[in-house]
Motif scaffolding. Structure first.
Motif, short mmCIF file in Angstrom:
data_model
loop_
_atom_site.label_atom_id
_atom_site.label_comp_id
_atom_site.label_asym_id
_atom_site.label_seq_id
_atom_site.Cartn_x
_atom_site.Cartn_y
_atom_site.Cartn_z
N LYS A 3 1.30 -1.70 -0.05
CA LYS A 3 -0.19 -0.26 0.15
C LYS A 3 1.01 1.19 -0.11
CE LYS A 3 -4.45 -1.83 2.71
NZ LYS A 3 -5.39 -1.89 3.20
N LEU A 4 1.81 1.16 0.68
CA LEU A 4 2.87 2.56 0.85
C LEU A 4 3.28 2.51 -0.46
CD1 LEU A 4 4.55 4.79 2.86
CD2 LEU A 4 6.09 2.29 3.21
N SER B 102 3.05 1.14 -3.57
CA SER B 102 2.07 1.85 -5.05
C SER B 102 1.47 3.25 -4.39
CB SER B 102 0.64 0.80 -4.44
OG SER B 102 -0.08 0.66 -3.28
N LYS B 103 1.23 3.75 -3.38
CA LYS B 103 0.38 5.05 -3.11
C LYS B 103 2.11 6.51 -3.88
CE LYS B 103 -1.78 8.49 -0.21
NZ LYS B 103 -2.44 8.38 1.40
N LYS B 104 2.97 5.74 -3.07
CA LYS B 104 4.21 7.00 -3.17
C LYS B 104 5.21 6.87 -4.00
CE LYS B 104 2.55 8.99 0.99
NZ LYS B 104 2.19 10.49 0.99
N LYS C 127 2.79 6.56 -8.77
CA LYS C 127 2.65 8.05 -8.42
C LYS C 127 3.15 8.39 -10.24
CE LYS C 127 4.75 12.05 -6.12
NZ LYS C 127 5.56 12.17 -4.56
#
Length: 250
Positions: free
Chosen positions: A145-146, A148-150, A154
């Motif tokens: 989650k971290l 893939s999001k950051k 991105k």
């Protein structure tokens, strides 16, 4: 015997990687305390197994049973590594110690005979596999989650694109190894419980060692990861300027 040599060989490569990364620790954005901790723990563990089984030393014995629980620290350490890699901050928070609570509790439960015979272990010793499985996959999902999001998905990139792309490729490689190692650990523990031996998570050690060799060689063969792209570019620029000056000397 072959596995013991592989343990020792992997630990030597790990120590070399660790020393080089520590030398560039302050200036390398790819390296922080938690990556050093992960590589240090893995390397030291491999060294103990290889050196003891080959009778190079008899002082440090390979871990067995309940004390192996403490090696689970690699799971939250991987999350904290990604967290501080993304933020590019080296000011660590004492609240990060909360990630150790589960490991300490699991150790206490397994050391206390009363708790081991309570409802907690209704399904017997294999209950540990259930606890460890939840713990490992919790951090694998948290890492995904971290990242893939950051990083991975991105699109709006403000900083150096080459540096960002490098971080993206490196985290994909490292996460895949984290995922494979996590799955392999659970399979190993399950297999050990099934055949009735003390669980250590090393029944498939040869494959696990290969995974870590991939990571070590990935770091060693990638100067941009070993030193950090911005620092590497500055170093190369200095070398080019020195060479230019030498060639233009009268």
């Amino acid at each position: 015997m072959v596995i013991s040599f592989l343990f020792l060989f992997t630990s030597i490569i790990g120590f070399v990687t660790l020393i080089l990364m520590i030398n560039s620790y302050r200036s390398n954005p790819f390296c922080n305390f938690f990556l050093v901790l992960i590589i240090g723990i893995v390397t030291f563990r491999f060294f103990i197994h290889g050196s003891y089984n080959l009778e190079f030393q008899t002082l440090l014995k390979p871990d067995r049973g309940v004390f192996s629980v403490f090696y689970l620290i690699i799971a939250p350490s991987s999350y904290l590594y990604y967290k501080y890699l993304v933020s590019q901050k080296n000011n660590y928070n004492l609240l990060d110690l909360k990630h150790l609570i589960f490991i300490v509790l699991l150790f206490i439960i397994n050391r206390n005979e009363t708790l081991k015979n309570s409802f907690i272990f209704y399904f017997g010793p294999i209950t540990n596999l259930f606890f460890i499985g939840i713990f490992v996959f919790f951090y694998l999902i948290k890492n995904y989650k971290l990242l893939s999001k950051k990083i991975w998905f991105k699109k709006n990139i403000i900083s150096n694109k080459d540096h960002f792309k490098l971080i993206k490729n490196w985290t994909i490689h490292f996460y895949i190894i984290n995922l494979l190692c996590g799955i392999l650990l659970l399979i190993s523990i399950f297999a050990e419980y099934t055949i009735g031996i003390i669980p250590t998570g090393k029944s498939m050690a040869s494959v696990l060692l290969m995974f870590w060799l991939v990571i070590f060689f990935k770091i060693l063969l990638s100067p941009e990861i070993l030193y950090g792209l911005p620092i590497l570019n500055k170093t190369l620029l200095k070398l080019l300027l020195q060479k230019f000056r030498i060639l233009n000397l009268p």
